[in-house]
Design a protein around this motif. Structure first.
Motif, short mmCIF file in Angstrom:
data_model
loop_
_atom_site.label_atom_id
_atom_site.label_comp_id
_atom_site.label_asym_id
_atom_site.label_seq_id
_atom_site.Cartn_x
_atom_site.Cartn_y
_atom_site.Cartn_z
N GLY A 119 18.18 45.76 35.29
CA GLY A 119 16.89 45.36 34.28
C GLY A 119 17.32 44.40 33.34
O GLY A 119 16.36 44.10 32.68
N ARG A 120 18.61 44.31 32.87
CA ARG A 120 19.16 43.87 31.54
C ARG A 120 20.11 42.77 32.03
O ARG A 120 21.20 43.03 32.52
N LYS A 121 19.63 41.46 31.58
CA LYS A 121 20.82 40.37 31.74
C LYS A 121 20.97 39.70 30.62
O LYS A 121 20.24 40.15 29.52
N ARG A 122 21.71 38.77 30.39
CA ARG A 122 22.14 38.19 29.14
C ARG A 122 21.22 36.88 28.92
O ARG A 122 21.00 36.54 27.97
N GLU A 123 20.20 36.49 30.01
CA GLU A 123 19.50 35.66 29.80
C GLU A 123 18.29 35.96 30.86
O GLU A 123 18.40 36.69 31.85
N HIS A 124 17.19 35.79 30.36
CA HIS A 124 15.86 36.21 31.13
C HIS A 124 14.67 35.36 30.64
O HIS A 124 14.67 34.45 29.61
N TYR A 125 13.85 35.24 31.59
CA TYR A 125 12.53 34.52 31.29
C TYR A 125 11.41 35.65 30.64
O TYR A 125 11.42 36.78 31.24
N GLN A 126 10.61 35.26 29.72
CA GLN A 126 9.65 36.23 29.24
C GLN A 126 8.48 35.45 29.20
O GLN A 126 8.28 34.24 28.59
N TRP A 127 7.39 36.32 29.92
CA TRP A 127 6.04 35.62 29.46
C TRP A 127 5.59 36.17 28.44
O TRP A 127 5.54 37.42 27.82
N ASN A 128 5.21 35.28 27.34
CA ASN A 128 4.56 35.69 26.31
C ASN A 128 3.10 35.36 25.93
O ASN A 128 2.89 34.27 26.49
N LEU A 129 2.47 36.45 25.45
CA LEU A 129 0.95 36.32 25.24
C LEU A 129 0.93 36.55 23.84
O LEU A 129 1.03 37.70 23.26
N ASP A 130 0.19 35.70 22.88
CA ASP A 130 -0.04 36.15 21.50
C ASP A 130 -1.44 35.66 21.23
O ASP A 130 -1.64 34.41 21.40
N ILE A 131 -2.03 36.37 20.19
CA ILE A 131 -3.42 36.09 19.48
C ILE A 131 -2.97 36.12 18.19
O ILE A 131 -2.61 37.23 17.46
N ILE A 132 -3.13 35.01 17.30
CA ILE A 132 -3.19 34.88 16.07
C ILE A 132 -4.32 34.84 15.31
O ILE A 132 -5.03 33.91 15.67
N GLY A 133 -4.36 35.56 14.18
CA GLY A 133 -5.54 35.29 13.30
C GLY A 133 -6.72 36.44 13.69
O GLY A 133 -7.81 35.85 13.24
N GLU A 134 -6.54 37.30 14.35
CA GLU A 134 -7.68 38.09 14.87
C GLU A 134 -7.36 39.44 14.35
O GLU A 134 -6.47 40.14 14.95
N GLU A 135 -8.01 40.40 13.64
CA GLU A 135 -7.86 41.42 12.93
C GLU A 135 -8.57 42.62 13.89
O GLU A 135 -7.65 43.83 14.11
N SER A 136 -9.47 42.32 14.76
CA SER A 136 -9.96 43.56 15.34
C SER A 136 -9.05 43.79 16.73
O SER A 136 -8.10 43.03 17.14
N VAL A 137 -9.15 45.09 17.18
CA VAL A 137 -8.60 45.56 18.20
C VAL A 137 -8.81 44.88 19.61
O VAL A 137 -7.98 45.01 20.62
N THR A 138 -9.83 43.91 19.46
CA THR A 138 -10.06 43.13 20.68
C THR A 138 -8.75 42.34 21.18
O THR A 138 -8.58 41.70 22.07
N ALA A 139 -8.10 41.92 19.90
CA ALA A 139 -6.79 41.11 20.05
C ALA A 139 -5.86 42.12 21.03
O ALA A 139 -5.27 41.50 22.18
N GLU A 140 -5.59 43.21 20.77
CA GLU A 140 -4.73 44.16 21.53
C GLU A 140 -5.36 44.37 22.74
O GLU A 140 -4.50 43.98 24.11
N THR A 141 -6.66 44.55 23.16
CA THR A 141 -7.10 44.73 24.69
C THR A 141 -7.16 43.45 25.39
O THR A 141 -6.74 43.61 26.36
N GLU A 142 -7.25 42.43 24.57
CA GLU A 142 -7.21 41.06 25.44
C GLU A 142 -5.94 40.74 26.20
O GLU A 142 -5.74 40.50 27.16
N VAL A 143 -5.08 40.96 25.28
CA VAL A 143 -3.44 40.70 25.24
C VAL A 143 -2.89 41.80 26.41
O VAL A 143 -2.43 41.34 27.63
N ILE A 144 -3.29 42.92 26.43
CA ILE A 144 -3.06 43.98 27.61
C ILE A 144 -3.71 43.71 28.90
O ILE A 144 -3.12 43.71 29.77
N ALA A 145 -5.07 43.33 28.72
CA ALA A 145 -5.75 43.30 30.10
C ALA A 145 -5.21 41.95 30.73
O ALA A 145 -5.27 41.88 31.94
N ALA A 146 -4.93 41.02 29.90
CA ALA A 146 -4.35 39.87 30.57
C ALA A 146 -2.97 40.27 31.35
O ALA A 146 -2.89 39.75 32.29
#
Ligand code: HAM
Length: 423
Positions: A119-146
């Motif tokens: 499960g560990r290589k020296r090169e991998h692809y990573q799907w990144n999902l980020d929400i910037i500028g949102e204080e509420s926990v909706t940011a956490e739940t949106e990212v996790i639900a996606a």
């Protein structure tokens, strides 16, 4: 020189022959679809980054794993080990003109000089999902639900996955309640994150070396006995901000239908220094692989690189572990790399007709593999079987004369004669 050339990719790096590429695309398609369904916009950046941006002084493993080099003008550059610093840089660069909150995703190739394990290589692809500028926990739940949607599109059901979560803010509050000074918290987080990788004695030594007292070290280990938010609450003098935040997160995640997937786990800390709040890691419940994805709240990364303070939440979901899981489950067996139609011809006299048939089918958005040379029928149909085409058209002299083609369904073996002009 030729004597020394190895035809394998450098250790830990991967070649993607068409079969592997099809698997990679299968994963990327699901990631892209899930992110788009949740309203994230795609961004990208060059894999080469300034070394200064990537280096942090917190003593994280990732910093020691950077592939760094100098260019011919003596600039210190590196292959990025993760996307988050690059994202932070891109946001800060346009902080004045972007409208926040920003919801972005990337399919980023990352490089880490790691000890190679499953499960560990020296090169991998990573799907990144980020929400910037949102204080509420909706940011956490949106990212996790996606991310959960991404898993679902890959054929993994909620019952097959568990997401363990905790909060560094809460852990910090617990440490304070136990009388452990804030200056030791970062070291305590990074040491505890190494649990399972090094012995508890080694972790204790790390803490002692940082200046935590022996009694304090014992207390830090004691925290790992906390099994629930209720347990945590009992150790705190009153409802702290971190406790309220994680409770809000739990409440909201129920509305998303995520309660069966989420599990509070005080031992989830994460190995990156920039996380400040809720942190989480996704696991395949049955198979005991390493984390499928991980992420959390990072409130200070933007200002730490000179931007205006802005909070963010995000996750990274690698392609290596998920590919192993999908492979174990036989999910890749359903991938068909072949075109729908195979078109071939007996002699060069039928070549023109064959080309016209292929052109016509392709103009109707059909996928067509056209034989590059004349072929005998036996060889052609054998090839069709091997390559898994769905329909075969073999053009002989009679077909040219009649201006028809016989379309053979390779699964049912039924044949249909169609005028070329009606194709
Ligand atoms: P990370 O936990 O270091 O987080 O990596 C995220 C995921 O990338 C891991 O769960 C794993 O799937 C994959 N991964 C990491 N290293 C390797 C490796 N050497 N070989 C194969 N897969 C690997 C981050 O990188 C954060 N920047 C994620 C994030 C985004 N946090 C906020 N936004």
């Amino acid at each position: 020189m030729a004597d020394n050339i190895s035809y394998n990719a450098p250790r830990g790096m991967r070649d993607f022959y068409p079969e592997e590429m099809a698997k990679r695309n299968y994963i990327f398609d699901a990631w892209r679809q899930a992110a788009t369904e949740f309203g994230f916009q795609q961004y990208d950046a060059c894999v080469v980054e300034s070394l200064d941006l990537l280096k942090r002084k917190a003593g994280e493993e990732i910093v020691d794993q950077i592939y760094a080099f100098k260019d011919k003008s003596d600039r210190d550059l590196a292959l990025r080990p993760e996307m988050t610093p690059t994202l932070a840089r891109m946001i800060v660069n346009k902080q004045g003109s972007l409208s926040f909150p920003v919801k972005w995703f990337a399919l980023a190739q990352c490089f880490r000089y790691e000890r190679m394990t499953r499960g560990r290589k020296r090169e991998h692809y990573q799907w990144n999902l980020d929400i910037i500028g949102e204080e509420s926990v909706t940011a956490e739940t949106e990212v996790i639900a996606a991310a959960v949607r991404g898993l679902e599109l890959l054929g993994l059901s909620a019952s097959e996955v568990k997401i363990h979560f905790s909060s560094r803010q809460l852990l910090g509050e617990l440490l304070v309640a136990l009388g452990i000074d804030e200056k030791f918290h970062q070291a305590a987080f990074l040491a505890l994150d190494k649990r399972g990788k090094i012995t508890d004695e080694q972790i204790a030594k790390l803490l002692l070396d940082e200046g935590v007292s022996e009694a304090g070290t014992e207390k830090v280990f004691g925290l790992l006995n906390i099994k629930s938010l209720d347990d945590a609450e009992k150790l705190l003098p009153d409802e702290t901000a971190g406790l309220k935040n994680i409770k809000d997160f739990e409440e909201l995640s129920k509305v998303y239908g995520l309660e069966d997937i989420l599990e509070f786990d005080i031992s989830v800390i994460r190995g990156l220094s920039y996380y400040t709040g809720i942190v989480f890691e996704g696991f395949d419940a049955a198979h005991g692989f390493r984390a499928i994805f991980g992420g959390g709240r990072y409130a200070n990364l933007l200002n730490s690189i000179g931007g205006k303070p802005q909070t963010a939440v995000g996750l990274g979901f690698g392609d290596v572990v998920i590919a192993e899981i999908l492979s174990d489950l036989g999910r890749f067996d359903e991938i068909n790399m072949a075109a729908e139609y195979a078109v071939a011809y007996m002699n060069d006299e039928q070549k023109e007709t064959a080309v016209k048939v292929a052109v016509k089918l392709r103009s109707k958005a059909k996928t067509v593999d056209l034989a590059l040379n004349a072929e005998i029928p036996k060889k052609f149909f054998k090839r069709c079987e091997k390559e898994n085409f769905k329909k075969a058209i073999f053009i002989g002299p009679d077909d040219v004369e009649k201006q028809t083609v016989r379309i053979k369904d390779l699964a049912t073996r039924e044949q249909q004669e169609v005028k070329i002009e009606d194709l």
